[in-house]
Design a protein around this motif. Sequence first.
Motif, PDB file in Angstrom:
ATOM      1  N   LYS A   2       4.815   9.169  -6.372  1.00 63.90           N
ATOM      2  CA  LYS A   2       3.444   8.723  -6.547  1.00 63.90           C
ATOM      3  C   LYS A   2       2.818   8.450  -5.186  1.00 63.90           C
ATOM      4  CE  LYS A   2       3.979   6.712 -11.130  1.00 63.90           C
ATOM      5  NZ  LYS A   2       3.213   7.758 -11.787  1.00 63.90           N
ATOM      6  N   LYS A   3       1.575   8.865  -5.043  1.00 69.12           N
ATOM      7  CA  LYS A   3       0.878   8.644  -3.785  1.00 69.12           C
ATOM      8  C   LYS A   3       0.526   7.169  -3.607  1.00 69.12           C
ATOM      9  CE  LYS A   3      -1.392  13.132  -3.121  1.00 69.12           C
ATOM     10  NZ  LYS A   3      -2.702  13.782  -2.840  1.00 69.12           N
ATOM     11  N   LYS A   4       0.526   6.747  -2.358  1.00 63.93           N
ATOM     12  CA  LYS A   4       0.004   5.439  -2.007  1.00 63.93           C
ATOM     13  C   LYS A   4      -1.521   5.527  -1.897  1.00 63.93           C
ATOM     14  CE  LYS A   4       3.986   3.371  -1.641  1.00 63.93           C
ATOM     15  NZ  LYS A   4       4.373   2.274  -2.557  1.00 63.93           N
ATOM     16  N   THR A   5      -2.162   4.370  -1.762  1.00 60.19           N
ATOM     17  CA  THR A   5      -3.623   4.309  -1.673  1.00 60.19           C
ATOM     18  C   THR A   5      -4.057   3.852  -0.291  1.00 60.19           C
ATOM     19  OG1 THR A   5      -3.949   3.875  -4.031  1.00 60.19           O
ATOM     20  CG2 THR A   5      -5.690   3.140  -2.555  1.00 60.19           C
ATOM     21  N   LEU A   6      -5.029   4.546   0.273  1.00 61.20           N
ATOM     22  CA  LEU A   6      -5.757   4.063   1.449  1.00 61.20           C
ATOM     23  C   LEU A   6      -7.126   3.633   0.946  1.00 61.20           C
ATOM     24  CD1 LEU A   6      -6.400   3.627   4.444  1.00 61.20           C
ATOM     25  CD2 LEU A   6      -6.940   6.057   4.625  1.00 61.20           C
ATOM     26  N   LEU A   7      -7.371   2.324   0.936  1.00 60.41           N
ATOM     27  CA  LEU A   7      -8.628   1.766   0.453  1.00 60.41           C
ATOM     28  C   LEU A   7      -9.536   1.520   1.650  1.00 60.41           C
ATOM     29  CD1 LEU A   7     -10.335   0.615  -1.868  1.00 60.41           C
ATOM     30  CD2 LEU A   7      -9.171  -1.587  -1.511  1.00 60.41           C
ATOM     31  N   LEU A   8     -10.676   2.196   1.662  1.00 57.48           N
ATOM     32  CA  LEU A   8     -11.618   2.130   2.770  1.00 57.48           C
ATOM     33  C   LEU A   8     -12.758   1.198   2.374  1.00 57.48           C
ATOM     34  CD1 LEU A   8     -11.087   5.796   2.722  1.00 57.48           C
ATOM     35  CD2 LEU A   8     -10.908   4.713   4.964  1.00 57.48           C
ATOM     36  N   PRO A  26      -3.801  -8.925  -4.516  1.00 63.78           N
ATOM     37  CA  PRO A  26      -2.473  -9.555  -4.606  1.00 63.78           C
ATOM     38  C   PRO A  26      -1.756  -9.494  -3.261  1.00 63.78           C
ATOM     39  CG  PRO A  26      -2.844  -8.081  -6.465  1.00 63.78           C
ATOM     40  CD  PRO A  26      -3.978  -7.841  -5.505  1.00 63.78           C
ATOM     41  N   ARG A  27      -1.171 -10.592  -2.877  1.00 62.27           N
ATOM     42  CA  ARG A  27      -0.507 -10.684  -1.575  1.00 62.27           C
ATOM     43  C   ARG A  27       0.617  -9.641  -1.465  1.00 62.27           C
ATOM     44  NH1 ARG A  27      -1.153 -14.461   2.015  1.00 62.27           N
ATOM     45  NH2 ARG A  27      -2.153 -15.837   0.490  1.00 62.27           N
ATOM     46  N   GLY A  28       0.609  -8.903  -0.363  1.00 60.11           N
ATOM     47  CA  GLY A  28       1.659  -7.925  -0.111  1.00 60.11           C
ATOM     48  C   GLY A  28       1.431  -6.560  -0.731  1.00 60.11           C
ATOM     49  N   LEU A  29       0.336  -6.395  -1.477  1.00 62.33           N
ATOM     50  CA  LEU A  29       0.094  -5.096  -2.123  1.00 62.33           C
ATOM     51  C   LEU A  29      -0.474  -4.079  -1.147  1.00 62.33           C
ATOM     52  CD1 LEU A  29       0.181  -3.464  -4.737  1.00 62.33           C
ATOM     53  CD2 LEU A  29      -2.138  -4.299  -5.242  1.00 62.33           C
ATOM     54  N   PHE A  30      -1.274  -4.557  -0.184  1.00 60.97           N
ATOM     55  CA  PHE A  30      -1.889  -3.686   0.820  1.00 60.97           C
ATOM     56  C   PHE A  30      -1.585  -4.224   2.211  1.00 60.97           C
ATOM     57  CE2 PHE A  30      -4.474  -2.533  -2.795  1.00 60.97           C
ATOM     58  CZ  PHE A  30      -4.855  -1.218  -2.565  1.00 60.97           C
ATOM     59  N   TYR A  31      -1.491  -3.309   3.164  1.00 58.82           N
ATOM     60  CA  TYR A  31      -1.416  -3.687   4.571  1.00 58.82           C
ATOM     61  C   TYR A  31      -2.777  -3.406   5.200  1.00 58.82           C
ATOM     62  CZ  TYR A  31      -0.222  -3.851   9.485  1.00 58.82           C
ATOM     63  OH  TYR A  31      -0.214  -4.174  10.823  1.00 58.82           O
ATOM     64  N   VAL A  91      -0.892   2.995  12.371  1.00 57.96           N
ATOM     65  CA  VAL A  91      -0.789   3.715  11.094  1.00 57.96           C
ATOM     66  C   VAL A  91       0.655   4.164  10.868  1.00 57.96           C
ATOM     67  CG1 VAL A  91      -1.654   5.615   9.682  1.00 57.96           C
ATOM     68  CG2 VAL A  91      -3.166   4.529  11.363  1.00 57.96           C
ATOM     69  N   TYR A  92       1.236   4.814  11.863  1.00 55.42           N
ATOM     70  CA  TYR A  92       2.597   5.348  11.704  1.00 55.42           C
ATOM     71  C   TYR A  92       3.606   4.241  11.382  1.00 55.42           C
ATOM     72  CZ  TYR A  92       1.340  10.019  13.350  1.00 55.42           C
ATOM     73  OH  TYR A  92       0.801  11.280  13.461  1.00 55.42           O
ATOM     74  N   ASP A  93       3.437   3.074  11.989  1.00 57.14           N
ATOM     75  CA  ASP A  93       4.382   1.974  11.763  1.00 57.14           C
ATOM     76  C   ASP A  93       4.298   1.408  10.347  1.00 57.14           C
ATOM     77  OD1 ASP A  93       5.252   2.230  14.347  1.00 57.14           O
ATOM     78  OD2 ASP A  93       4.345   0.381  15.091  1.00 57.14           O
ATOM     79  N   ASN A  94       3.213   1.742   9.629  1.00 58.86           N
ATOM     80  CA  ASN A  94       3.003   1.139   8.316  1.00 58.86           C
ATOM     81  C   ASN A  94       2.850   2.160   7.197  1.00 58.86           C
ATOM     82  OD1 ASN A  94       2.810  -1.885   8.919  1.00 58.86           O
ATOM     83  ND2 ASN A  94       1.503  -0.971  10.482  1.00 58.86           N
ATOM     84  N   LEU A  95       3.253   3.396   7.472  1.00 60.08           N
ATOM     85  CA  LEU A  95       3.240   4.420   6.423  1.00 60.08           C
ATOM     86  C   LEU A  95       4.209   4.027   5.316  1.00 60.08           C
ATOM     87  CD1 LEU A  95       3.125   7.751   8.456  1.00 60.08           C
ATOM     88  CD2 LEU A  95       1.260   6.650   7.194  1.00 60.08           C
ATOM     89  N   GLY A  96       3.902   4.459   4.123  1.00 61.96           N
ATOM     90  CA  GLY A  96       4.732   4.103   2.971  1.00 61.96           C
ATOM     91  C   GLY A  96       4.225   2.879   2.245  1.00 61.96           C
ATOM     92  N   GLN A  97       3.209   2.214   2.826  1.00 65.72           N
ATOM     93  CA  GLN A  97       2.567   1.073   2.175  1.00 65.72           C
ATOM     94  C   GLN A  97       1.162   1.482   1.736  1.00 65.72           C
ATOM     95  OE1 GLN A  97       3.180  -2.863   4.188  1.00 65.72           O
ATOM     96  NE2 GLN A  97       3.646  -1.580   5.955  1.00 65.72           N
ATOM     97  N   ASN A  98       0.610   0.779   0.757  1.00 69.62           N
ATOM     98  CA  ASN A  98      -0.817   0.897   0.493  1.00 69.62           C
ATOM     99  C   ASN A  98      -1.545   0.288   1.687  1.00 69.62           C
ATOM    100  OD1 ASN A  98      -0.637   1.941  -2.280  1.00 69.62           O
ATOM    101  ND2 ASN A  98       0.189  -0.088  -2.752  1.00 69.62           N
ATOM    102  N   LEU A  99      -2.616   0.954   2.120  1.00 72.39           N
ATOM    103  CA  LEU A  99      -3.297   0.553   3.342  1.00 72.39           C
ATOM    104  C   LEU A  99      -4.769   0.245   3.076  1.00 72.39           C
ATOM    105  CD1 LEU A  99      -1.857   3.340   5.686  1.00 72.39           C
ATOM    106  CD2 LEU A  99      -1.046   0.971   5.491  1.00 72.39           C
ATOM    107  N   ILE A 100      -5.318  -0.641   3.897  1.00 68.04           N
ATOM    108  CA  ILE A 100      -6.750  -0.963   3.852  1.00 68.04           C
ATOM    109  C   ILE A 100      -7.344  -0.767   5.240  1.00 68.04           C
ATOM    110  CG2 ILE A 100      -8.343  -2.934   3.838  1.00 68.04           C
ATOM    111  CD1 ILE A 100      -7.252  -3.869   1.353  1.00 68.04           C
TER     112      ILE A 100
END
Length: 198
Positions: A2-8, A26-31, A91-100
Amino acid sequence: MKKKTLLLCNGLSGSGKSYFVKNTLPRGLFYNLRSATTRPMRAGESEGAPYFFRDEAYFDTAPLATHLWVNEGLWTPGTPKWMYGIPEFEVYDNLGQNLIYDVIQPRYSRQLIDWFKKQGLDSEYNFRVAYFLPPENNFDTVAGRANMPNDLDVRRMNTCDPIDFLNSGLDIDYILQPIKNKYNPRLMAHIMRLMRQK
């Protein structure tokens, strides 16, 4: 997979972006991706929290996923450049997480999406664009924060209107107004799906 989300998250200062990120998600859901900046450190800030504080030369040489020069239209030689940008390592250090990504102008969200696509990361991420409606008291709110030359003029030049999304080729997925406790139900449903996938 499943793809992660980049929320802009796009919206003017005072529209509730930071409040939403810190207090509603929710805490920890997005970086929350951090930018480098040339602006001076303010009271209560430290290196990496909330920015990486750098000089102007850094922006000439460092690999950046986004590159913002927000006072370009008002800049004159000998005055500071207001520069911001997400370092590629962040970005590279935090790939694999949902990002904001929290930013005013949609064109900088476009930069980040284009960077992800250029790196082939669109196979791992969905892109979702949130528009935080302008607050009625925007310039009253930011006036108290002004700590650099022409602060209010710069903020007036950096708009976030529907036409800015159109000019950037971005579709708005979610409209929010956190300062009036109005949240987009589709976004909240998406967040709940991400919570279930965790």
